[in-house]
Design a protein around this motif. Structure first.
Motif, PDB file in Angstrom:
ATOM      1  N   ARG A 112     -40.384 -56.074 -33.359  1.00 39.79           N
ATOM      2  CA  ARG A 112     -41.124 -55.031 -33.676  1.00 39.79           C
ATOM      3  C   ARG A 112     -41.909 -54.608 -32.499  1.00 39.79           C
ATOM      4  NH1 ARG A 112     -41.868 -56.666 -39.158  1.00 39.79           N
ATOM      5  NH2 ARG A 112     -43.633 -57.428 -38.773  1.00 39.79           N
ATOM      6  N   ARG A 113     -42.435 -55.880 -31.759  1.00 38.19           N
ATOM      7  CA  ARG A 113     -43.230 -55.800 -30.589  1.00 38.19           C
ATOM      8  C   ARG A 113     -42.255 -54.779 -29.748  1.00 38.19           C
ATOM      9  NH1 ARG A 113     -44.493 -57.497 -25.960  1.00 38.19           N
ATOM     10  NH2 ARG A 113     -42.738 -58.900 -26.155  1.00 38.19           N
ATOM     11  N   GLN A 114     -41.171 -55.354 -29.427  1.00 35.80           N
ATOM     12  CA  GLN A 114     -40.352 -54.834 -28.313  1.00 35.80           C
ATOM     13  C   GLN A 114     -39.778 -53.481 -28.616  1.00 35.80           C
ATOM     14  OE1 GLN A 114     -36.862 -56.810 -27.041  1.00 35.80           O
ATOM     15  NE2 GLN A 114     -37.708 -58.881 -27.436  1.00 35.80           N
ATOM     16  N   LEU A 115     -40.074 -52.975 -29.921  1.00 32.84           N
ATOM     17  CA  LEU A 115     -39.428 -51.584 -30.281  1.00 32.84           C
ATOM     18  C   LEU A 115     -40.483 -50.794 -30.056  1.00 32.84           C
ATOM     19  CD1 LEU A 115     -37.209 -50.266 -31.380  1.00 32.84           C
ATOM     20  CD2 LEU A 115     -38.030 -50.258 -33.742  1.00 32.84           C
ATOM     21  N   ALA A 116     -41.751 -51.128 -30.263  1.00 37.29           N
ATOM     22  CA  ALA A 116     -42.875 -50.427 -30.115  1.00 37.29           C
ATOM     23  C   ALA A 116     -42.976 -50.268 -28.692  1.00 37.29           C
ATOM     24  CB  ALA A 116     -44.232 -51.259 -30.554  1.00 37.29           C
ATOM     25  N   LYS A 117     -42.640 -51.134 -27.791  1.00 38.00           N
ATOM     26  CA  LYS A 117     -42.737 -50.992 -26.211  1.00 38.00           C
ATOM     27  C   LYS A 117     -41.808 -49.936 -25.841  1.00 38.00           C
ATOM     28  CE  LYS A 117     -42.440 -53.490 -21.839  1.00 38.00           C
ATOM     29  NZ  LYS A 117     -41.506 -52.715 -21.503  1.00 38.00           N
ATOM     30  N   GLU A 118     -40.626 -50.160 -26.459  1.00 40.41           N
ATOM     31  CA  GLU A 118     -39.496 -49.173 -26.189  1.00 40.41           C
ATOM     32  C   GLU A 118     -40.112 -47.853 -26.297  1.00 40.41           C
ATOM     33  OE1 GLU A 118     -36.479 -50.342 -25.120  1.00 40.41           O
ATOM     34  OE2 GLU A 118     -35.730 -48.717 -24.620  1.00 40.41           O
ATOM     35  N   PHE A 119     -40.571 -47.710 -27.329  1.00 40.62           N
ATOM     36  CA  PHE A 119     -40.940 -46.255 -27.939  1.00 40.62           C
ATOM     37  C   PHE A 119     -41.995 -45.779 -26.754  1.00 40.62           C
ATOM     38  CE2 PHE A 119     -39.716 -46.581 -32.096  1.00 40.62           C
ATOM     39  CZ  PHE A 119     -38.743 -45.366 -32.359  1.00 40.62           C
ATOM     40  N   ALA A 120     -43.221 -46.642 -26.526  1.00 37.06           N
ATOM     41  CA  ALA A 120     -44.184 -46.206 -25.581  1.00 37.06           C
ATOM     42  C   ALA A 120     -43.576 -45.965 -24.179  1.00 37.06           C
ATOM     43  CB  ALA A 120     -45.176 -47.535 -25.389  1.00 37.06           C
TER      44      ALA A 120
END
Ligand code: ZN
Length: 322
Positions: A229-237
């Motif tokens: 989830r953290r990785q996905l959030a980073k990708e979105f950012a």
């Protein structure tokens, strides 16, 4: 034999508590460096391919029963094949996810260890590389009942058929009161749909945005652990930042086009050009801006008069004069 699970990405380091838990099972105390540990999802409360599901209570009981159990290869319970031992179990709820029967999704996650030895070297490598990612578990339960009417499945009981829906309720066999957990083993092929899904997201090297997007758009299930989830959030950012850059670039192009239009076609009202520029695709914007820029150079040189002209520019200039 019941159900199948999968291996999660291993954690970076052990807590003191974990080391103590492990050393309850070892003949001598082990240091962290001597151990390889990993997490494994043993089972969950989702309806499996056999049309059966565990209750959440059963998952908790299984967590107790699986403590200390060794994992083996390919269901061969010979001592030399014993590979890893479970030292801790925990039932986790995945927020926001519901099972086919509408229950909050829960899964039994075990922590397992094995000594780092020459004998285990290949096995650890395979775990690290993700080859041995799926596991299958074996256990027995005291109660198997129909999810619609509660009839005992072992005595026949009722006419409800697994997989069918009765008044909006999915019929399955409910597994309760586990009495024994006798093994868990590593399998080469995913035996449960869940196993295949996790595969795409559980290993860092497998991280593939294409797969994630596909899942987000509704094909297949998407199950993410906190790290993912953290990785996905980073990708979105990151994407958001790139999008902001893109918007800025576009705005500058539009502004430049409007300004150049004022030079080469002053008869076109500014608001009209502004409106037009806003509706243009990026490619068109760039082409028009380039063309207008060229025209403007001819009408009113935008580069210093003394700047040396390239041969090509001179020729184009001549063409225009003719
Ligand atoms: Zn029934």
């Amino acid at each position: 034999m019941k159900g199948a699970g999968y291996i999660l990405r291993k954690k970076a380091s052990l807590t003191t508590e974990e080391l103590e838990q492990i050393n309850q099972y070892t003949r001598r105390p082990f240091q962290e460096g001597e151990l390889y540990t990993f997490s494994v999802v043993l089972c969950d409360n989702e309806v499996d391919r056999d049309g059966e599901r565990f209750t959440i209570e059963a998952l908790h009981r299984l967590g107790e029963l699986f403590l200390g159990k060794t994992g083996i290869f390919d269901h061969n319970p010979q001592v030399q094949n014993q590979a890893a031992r479970i030292y801790a179990c925990q039932v986790e709820q995945l927020p926001g996810r519901v099972t086919k029967t509408g229950e909050a999704y829960h899964r039994l996650v075990a922590r397992a260890y094995l000594p780092r030895s020459q004998k285990n070297e290949t096995f650890i490598l395979e775990l690290d590389s993700g080859i041995k990612k799926e596991v299958s578990v074996g256990c027995s339960v005291a109660k198997r009942s129909c999810s619609i009417c509660g009839a005992d499945r072992r005595t026949g009981g009722c006419d409800h058929v697994k997989g069918r829906t009765y008044h909006g309720v999915l019929c399955c066999t409910v597994l309760e009161e586990p009495t024994d957990a006798y093994e868990w083993s590593f399998v080469a092929v995913p035996a449960q749909r869940e196993a295949g899904v996790i595969k795409n997201f559980s290993e860092k090297e497998d991280w593939n945005m294409e797969e994630v997007w596909k899942s987000l758009s509704g094909e297949g299930e998407l199950l993410l652990n906190p790290e993912e989830r953290r990785q996905l959030a980073k990708e979105f950012a990151d994407l958001r930042e790139q999008a902001a850059c893109g918007r800025q670039y576009r705005k500058e192009l539009e502004k430049s086009l409007v300004r150049l239009c004022g030079i080469v076609s002053p008869e076109v009202p500014m608001e009209v050009m502004e409106r037009t520029a806003r509706t243009m695709g990026l490619e068109d914007l760039r082409e028009f801006e380039k063309a207008f820029h060229k025209r403007a150079e001819q009408v009113l040189p935008l580069t210093p008069q003394l700047a040396p002209m390239e041969k090509r520019d001179v020729e184009e200039y001549r063409d225009f004069q003719i």
